[in-house]
Design a protein around this motif. Structure first.
Motif, mmCIF file in Angstrom:
data_model
loop_
_atom_site.group_PDB
_atom_site.id
_atom_site.type_symbol
_atom_site.label_atom_id
_atom_site.label_comp_id
_atom_site.label_asym_id
_atom_site.label_seq_id
_atom_site.Cartn_x
_atom_site.Cartn_y
_atom_site.Cartn_z
ATOM 1 N N GLU A 226 0.843 -1.199 0.000
ATOM 2 C CA GLU A 226 0.000 0.000 0.000
ATOM 3 C C GLU A 226 0.881 1.253 0.000
ATOM 4 O O GLU A 226 1.863 1.339 0.739
ATOM 5 C CB GLU A 226 -0.914 0.006 1.218
ATOM 6 N N PRO B 248 -0.409 1.586 -7.264
ATOM 7 C CA PRO B 248 -1.737 2.202 -7.342
ATOM 8 C C PRO B 248 -2.788 1.432 -6.545
ATOM 9 O O PRO B 248 -2.632 0.236 -6.272
ATOM 10 C CB PRO B 248 -2.042 2.177 -8.845
ATOM 11 N N ALA B 249 -3.863 2.121 -6.206
ATOM 12 C CA ALA B 249 -4.899 1.538 -5.345
ATOM 13 C C ALA B 249 -5.515 0.281 -5.953
ATOM 14 O O ALA B 249 -5.834 -0.676 -5.236
ATOM 15 C CB ALA B 249 -5.984 2.575 -5.067
ATOM 16 N N ASP B 250 -5.683 0.251 -7.295
ATOM 17 C CA ASP B 250 -6.301 -0.926 -7.908
ATOM 18 C C ASP B 250 -5.406 -2.152 -7.780
ATOM 19 O O ASP B 250 -5.905 -3.283 -7.664
ATOM 20 C CB ASP B 250 -6.632 -0.658 -9.373
ATOM 21 N N VAL B 251 -4.095 -1.946 -7.762
ATOM 22 C CA VAL B 251 -3.168 -3.062 -7.578
ATOM 23 C C VAL B 251 -3.244 -3.576 -6.142
ATOM 24 O O VAL B 251 -3.248 -4.785 -5.892
ATOM 25 C CB VAL B 251 -1.725 -2.638 -7.933
ATOM 26 N N ASP C 112 -5.838 -3.437 -4.250
ATOM 27 C CA ASP C 112 -7.108 -4.159 -4.162
ATOM 28 C C ASP C 112 -6.979 -5.564 -4.745
ATOM 29 O O ASP C 112 -7.518 -6.530 -4.188
ATOM 30 C CB ASP C 112 -8.205 -3.395 -4.900
ATOM 31 N N ALA C 113 -6.268 -5.687 -5.870
ATOM 32 C CA ALA C 113 -6.073 -6.999 -6.482
ATOM 33 C C ALA C 113 -5.275 -7.916 -5.554
ATOM 34 O O ALA C 113 -5.606 -9.097 -5.383
ATOM 35 C CB ALA C 113 -5.372 -6.858 -7.828
ATOM 36 N N ARG D 132 -7.507 -9.085 -2.736
ATOM 37 C CA ARG D 132 -8.446 -10.145 -3.145
ATOM 38 C C ARG D 132 -7.729 -11.485 -3.281
ATOM 39 O O ARG D 132 -8.245 -12.529 -2.842
ATOM 40 C CB ARG D 132 -9.111 -9.782 -4.474
ATOM 41 N N ASP E 173 1.683 -2.056 -16.320
ATOM 42 C CA ASP E 173 0.688 -2.780 -17.121
ATOM 43 C C ASP E 173 0.900 -4.282 -16.993
ATOM 44 O O ASP E 173 -0.052 -5.049 -16.836
ATOM 45 C CB ASP E 173 0.791 -2.380 -18.599
ATOM 46 N N ARG F 69 -0.186 -5.618 -13.620
ATOM 47 C CA ARG F 69 -1.650 -5.779 -13.562
ATOM 48 C C ARG F 69 -2.091 -7.043 -14.293
ATOM 49 O O ARG F 69 -2.959 -7.778 -13.807
ATOM 50 C CB ARG F 69 -2.327 -4.546 -14.164
ATOM 51 N N ASP G 116 -3.935 -10.275 -12.640
ATOM 52 C CA ASP G 116 -5.203 -10.786 -13.176
ATOM 53 C C ASP G 116 -5.124 -12.300 -13.381
ATOM 54 O O ASP G 116 -6.054 -13.041 -13.028
ATOM 55 C CB ASP G 116 -5.526 -10.109 -14.515
ATOM 56 N N GLU H 223 -5.088 -14.023 -10.034
ATOM 57 C CA GLU H 223 -6.400 -14.019 -9.386
ATOM 58 C C GLU H 223 -7.316 -15.079 -9.988
ATOM 59 O O GLU H 223 -8.024 -15.794 -9.265
ATOM 60 C CB GLU H 223 -7.044 -12.632 -9.497
#
Length: 287
Positions: A163, A167-170, A172-173, A176, A234, A237, A241, A244
């Motif tokens: 954290e 970035p925040a989306d990473v 979050d991934a 999860r 990129d 991410r 993905d 996940e």
């Protein structure tokens, strides 16, 4: 030359053929060049008229001079008939040779120079990061380690270690994936034959993927699009993905006691993440 989402100049993969389009691109990028490069490297000359002065505008560009080192200059003169582009050599402050270039060739040389500066910056930042870690001023990569004997606790802590660094989306991934791994681990029967697959993802594939990315200079990782037009961010991410999806399949296979699905998904993840090579590594000479 192209412009990324932040407006910064980037190396062009396919420059427009139209010379007028290229000229317009140069004008749009002049201000960014001044921001990106120090005054010792780039000089932009303008000719503000009375109206420009009254309005506080800088005025139209009349020339751009980029010092690419060792006395080599890229000079662009903007006149009423368009752009005149040259490469020049300066010795002792005096220009001793000039060679006329097409605007597209001038831009290509500028792209090559900017790309080289990006690489040099990445090397310097990587070295600085190693110094900070040595001095205890930056979080070492071993903070991203997930231990098999403390798997649940380490997975619970892992999102906090990234954290503010991604970035925040990473984040979050990662959160999860960690939650899915913890739940899958909790549901593994005692002595499950395929429990090692879950452990491998948790202790190796996920933390190694994050560690490789975080060891890169962050400005370079987010802006340099040298991985087939993609940045290191990129690629991170994309890898998360894939992880996940793979972890979700592992979870379903554990719930359904589907050994074949476990083996197939484990083989897929091992093929994708189970080797020491990574597209995110800096070139060898940066080590």
């Amino acid at each position: 030359m192209t412009v990324d989402d932040s407006g910064a100049p980037q190396a062009a993969t396919a420059a427009p053929d139209d010379e007028a389009d290229l000229a317009a691109t140069v004008l749009r990028l002049v201000e960014e060049l001044e921001t990106r490069l120090p005054p010792a490297v780039v000089r932009v000359e303008r000719d503000p008229g009375v109206g420009d002065r009254l309005a506080g505008r800088p005025g139209p560009v009349t020339a751009v001079v980029v010092d690419t080192g060792a006395g080599r200059l890229l000079v662009l003169d903007a006149g009423p008939r368009g752009f005149a582009c040259t490469s020049a050599t300066r010795v002792g402050g005096v220009v001793v040779a000039r060679r006329r270039l097409r605007l597209s060739a001038w831009l290509a040389r500028l792209d090559a120079f900017l790309a080289a500066r990006e690489e040099e910056t990445a090397i310097a930042e990587a070295a600085a990061q190693r110094v900070l870690v040595t001095l205890g001023s930056a979080e070492p990569s071993d903070a991203l380690t997930v231990h098999a004997d403390a798997l649940d606790e380490d997975l619970a802590d892992l999102p906090a270690h990234v954290e503010g660094r991604v970035p925040a989306d990473v984040v979050d991934a990662v959160r999860r994936i960690c939650a899915e791994l913890r739940e899958t681990h909790e549901r593994l029967p005692a002595g499950a034959a395929h429990g090692h697959l879950v452990h491998r993802v948790a202790t190796d594939y996920l933390p190694t993927t994050l560690r490789i990315y975080l060891e890169l200079p962050q400005a370079w990782a987010q802006e340099y699009s040298g991985f087939g037009g993609r940045t290191a961010l990129d690629i991170l991410r994309e890898q998360l993905d894939i992880l996940e999806i793979g972890v979700r399949e592992l979870h379903r296979a554990v719930l359904e006691d589907d050994g074949e699905r476990l083996l197939a998904n484990g083989a897929f993840l091992a093929d994708r993440f189970g080797n020491a090579d990574s597209d995110l590594h800096l070139p060898d000479h940066t080590d």
